[in-house]
Design a protein around this motif. Structure first.
Motif, PDB file in Angstrom:
ATOM      1  N   ALA A 189      29.975  37.801  28.603  1.00  0.00           N
ATOM      2  CA  ALA A 189      29.813  36.474  27.998  1.00  0.00           C
ATOM      3  C   ALA A 189      31.160  35.816  27.743  1.00  0.00           C
ATOM      4  CB  ALA A 189      29.025  36.590  26.694  1.00  0.00           C
ATOM      5  N   GLN A 190      32.110  36.563  27.205  1.00  0.00           N
ATOM      6  CA  GLN A 190      33.420  35.991  26.896  1.00  0.00           C
ATOM      7  C   GLN A 190      34.167  35.564  28.157  1.00  0.00           C
ATOM      8  OE1 GLN A 190      35.908  37.951  24.012  1.00  0.00           O
ATOM      9  NE2 GLN A 190      34.187  38.596  22.748  1.00  0.00           N
ATOM     10  N   HIS A 191      34.032  36.328  29.230  1.00  0.00           N
ATOM     11  CA  HIS A 191      34.685  35.933  30.481  1.00  0.00           C
ATOM     12  C   HIS A 191      34.038  34.671  31.064  1.00  0.00           C
ATOM     13  CE1 HIS A 191      36.602  39.938  30.436  1.00  0.00           C
ATOM     14  NE2 HIS A 191      37.493  39.362  31.207  1.00  0.00           N
ATOM     15  N   LEU A 192      32.709  34.565  30.947  1.00  0.00           N
ATOM     16  CA  LEU A 192      32.027  33.357  31.432  1.00  0.00           C
ATOM     17  C   LEU A 192      32.427  32.145  30.599  1.00  0.00           C
ATOM     18  CD1 LEU A 192      28.452  34.723  32.229  1.00  0.00           C
ATOM     19  CD2 LEU A 192      30.122  33.843  33.867  1.00  0.00           C
ATOM     20  N   ILE A 193      32.531  32.334  29.292  1.00  0.00           N
ATOM     21  CA  ILE A 193      32.985  31.241  28.428  1.00  0.00           C
ATOM     22  C   ILE A 193      34.375  30.790  28.848  1.00  0.00           C
ATOM     23  CG2 ILE A 193      33.721  30.656  26.074  1.00  0.00           C
ATOM     24  CD1 ILE A 193      31.479  32.583  25.089  1.00  0.00           C
ATOM     25  N   GLU A 194      35.240  31.757  29.061  1.00  0.00           N
ATOM     26  CA  GLU A 194      36.642  31.470  29.404  1.00  0.00           C
ATOM     27  C   GLU A 194      36.744  30.616  30.657  1.00  0.00           C
ATOM     28  OE1 GLU A 194      40.181  31.293  28.230  1.00  0.00           O
ATOM     29  OE2 GLU A 194      39.410  33.174  27.417  1.00  0.00           O
ATOM     30  N   VAL A 195      35.934  30.941  31.678  1.00  0.00           N
ATOM     31  CA  VAL A 195      36.036  30.193  32.928  1.00  0.00           C
ATOM     32  C   VAL A 195      35.279  28.863  32.853  1.00  0.00           C
ATOM     33  CG1 VAL A 195      34.079  31.360  34.056  1.00  0.00           C
ATOM     34  CG2 VAL A 195      35.890  30.342  35.442  1.00  0.00           C
ATOM     35  N   MET A 196      34.094  28.867  32.250  1.00  0.00           N
ATOM     36  CA  MET A 196      33.264  27.663  32.257  1.00  0.00           C
ATOM     37  C   MET A 196      33.817  26.550  31.392  1.00  0.00           C
ATOM     38  SD  MET A 196      29.321  29.037  32.414  1.00  0.00           S
ATOM     39  CE  MET A 196      28.711  29.825  33.915  1.00  0.00           C
ATOM     40  N   THR A 242      33.939  44.042  37.672  1.00  0.00           N
ATOM     41  CA  THR A 242      34.194  44.835  36.470  1.00  0.00           C
ATOM     42  C   THR A 242      35.027  43.990  35.520  1.00  0.00           C
ATOM     43  OG1 THR A 242      35.259  46.827  35.583  1.00  0.00           O
ATOM     44  CG2 THR A 242      36.169  45.942  37.643  1.00  0.00           C
ATOM     45  N   PHE A 243      34.550  43.859  34.288  1.00  0.00           N
ATOM     46  CA  PHE A 243      35.229  43.019  33.309  1.00  0.00           C
ATOM     47  C   PHE A 243      35.759  43.886  32.166  1.00  0.00           C
ATOM     48  CE2 PHE A 243      32.086  40.160  35.246  1.00  0.00           C
ATOM     49  CZ  PHE A 243      32.901  39.105  35.622  1.00  0.00           C
ATOM     50  N   THR A 244      36.992  43.618  31.768  1.00  0.00           N
ATOM     51  CA  THR A 244      37.617  44.313  30.654  1.00  0.00           C
ATOM     52  C   THR A 244      38.042  43.281  29.617  1.00  0.00           C
ATOM     53  OG1 THR A 244      38.450  46.036  32.128  1.00  0.00           O
ATOM     54  CG2 THR A 244      39.479  45.871  29.953  1.00  0.00           C
ATOM     55  N   LYS A 245      37.678  43.523  28.374  1.00  0.00           N
ATOM     56  CA  LYS A 245      38.031  42.573  27.317  1.00  0.00           C
ATOM     57  C   LYS A 245      39.538  42.377  27.254  1.00  0.00           C
ATOM     58  CE  LYS A 245      34.103  42.929  24.154  1.00  0.00           C
ATOM     59  NZ  LYS A 245      33.651  43.292  22.793  1.00  0.00           N
ATOM     60  N   GLY A 246      39.937  41.102  27.166  1.00  0.00           N
ATOM     61  CA  GLY A 246      41.348  40.790  27.043  1.00  0.00           C
ATOM     62  C   GLY A 246      42.082  40.665  28.361  1.00  0.00           C
ATOM     63  N   LYS A 247      41.443  41.069  29.448  1.00  0.00           N
ATOM     64  CA  LYS A 247      42.090  40.976  30.761  1.00  0.00           C
ATOM     65  C   LYS A 247      41.466  39.820  31.544  1.00  0.00           C
ATOM     66  CE  LYS A 247      43.383  43.597  34.893  1.00  0.00           C
ATOM     67  NZ  LYS A 247      43.097  42.484  35.814  1.00  0.00           N
ATOM     68  N   LYS A 248      42.231  38.783  31.760  1.00  0.00           N
ATOM     69  CA  LYS A 248      41.720  37.608  32.459  1.00  0.00           C
ATOM     70  C   LYS A 248      41.471  37.922  33.934  1.00  0.00           C
ATOM     71  CE  LYS A 248      43.622  33.995  29.496  1.00  0.00           C
ATOM     72  NZ  LYS A 248      44.386  32.714  29.442  1.00  0.00           N
ATOM     73  N   VAL A 249      40.421  37.328  34.471  1.00  0.00           N
ATOM     74  CA  VAL A 249      40.100  37.522  35.890  1.00  0.00           C
ATOM     75  C   VAL A 249      39.965  36.161  36.570  1.00  0.00           C
ATOM     76  CG1 VAL A 249      38.925  39.724  35.521  1.00  0.00           C
ATOM     77  CG2 VAL A 249      37.604  37.607  35.440  1.00  0.00           C
ATOM     78  N   ASP A 250      40.253  36.158  37.848  1.00  0.00           N
ATOM     79  CA  ASP A 250      40.067  34.966  38.675  1.00  0.00           C
ATOM     80  C   ASP A 250      38.649  35.018  39.236  1.00  0.00           C
ATOM     81  OD1 ASP A 250      40.136  32.856  40.422  1.00  0.00           O
ATOM     82  OD2 ASP A 250      41.556  33.785  41.826  1.00  0.00           O
TER      83      ASP A 250
END
Length: 252
Positions: free
Chosen positions: A13-20, A110-118
């Motif tokens: 969820a946090q990674h989706l928030i970050e990108v969206m 694979t998603f890791t908290k605190g690690k930004k992904v493209d």
């Protein structure tokens, strides 16, 4: 602009928030979270709610919670006939409540908290009940990724199992390799080029064609030396199992 409400505050969820929130063609209207403290670093408090009755109107509602909680969250949504999707790789479409239109928006990474992904190269796997909803999810997927695929529930199950083999299990083997290095005062970074080359090869070759090592060569003397070296019974079991699997796979 596609209006999105996201439900969840965990890793995906946090990674989706970050990108969206940074895509101009997406309006991240709101995020529902039982624990808003986990999202304060990502969004203003005005965009976070914890009351189902305060969930705003949107084009699509993305449930990004643990697999066990998907049915409960979808069942508590206070509306019907809207597009509600989950982000799980292993859950069927049917886990979502029947009062709303169903879909899946599964980012295979694979998603890791605190690690930004493209997100650009991340495959987004989609499933819906009708073509109109699929086109909406496809447009949403294309806003954040260049790789969008239509994958049904059965295909997604097999894909998720395959992902566990090539990601989670492989990473566990990295962990074992790291422990062996540490126990023998060797920097793990010595293995980094080998890891990178192995990963690069399977982008150009089939995994079977890229396979090397003593198991493939049936180098019994080297295999026995390795087994004699390993003092951990768990490592020995894994080594024997993978050696046998490589040898059996080479016969196929």
């Amino acid at each position: 602009m596609i209006k999105v409400v996201l439900l969840g505050s965990g890793n995906v969820a946090q990674h989706l928030i970050e990108v969206m929130k940074n895509v101009s063609s997406i309006d991240l209207v709101q995020v529902f979270a039982r624990n808003s403290n986990q999202l304060n670093h990502l969004l203003p408090s005005s965009k976070i709610v914890s009351d189902y009755q305060k969930i705003a109107a949107a084009d699509v509602y993305i449930i990004s919670v643990s697999d066990n909680a998907i049915a409960e969250v979808s069942g508590k949504l206070p509306f019907d006939n809207r597009l509600v999707v989950h982000t799980s790789g292993s859950s069927d479409l049917s886990v979502l409540d029947n009062k709303n239109r169903k879909g899946v928006f599964y980012p295979l990474q694979t998603f890791t908290k605190g690690k930004k992904v493209d997100f650009t190269p991340i495959p987004i796997c989609l499933e819906t009940e009708n073509e109109q909803d699929y086109q909406l999810l496809k447009n949403l997927g294309n806003c954040i990724s260049k790789k969008v695929f239509q994958i049904n529930s059965e295909q997604r199950k097999s894909l998720h199992v395959a992902a566990v083999f090539v990601c989670n299990f492989v990473n566990h083997l990295y962990q074992i390799g790291n422990k062996i290095c540490e126990a023998n005062q060797i920097p793990f970074e010595v293995l980094h080029p080998l890891i990178q080359e192995t990963a690069q090869k399977i982008l150009e070759l089939k995994p079977k064609e890229a396979q090397t090592g003593p198991a493939l060569r049936n180098d019994t003397k080297t295999i026995q030396k390795h087994l004699d070296f390993l003092s951990d019974e768990n490592y020995t079991t894994i080594y024997k199992l993978l050696t046998q699997s490589i040898q059996n796979g080479n016969k196929l």
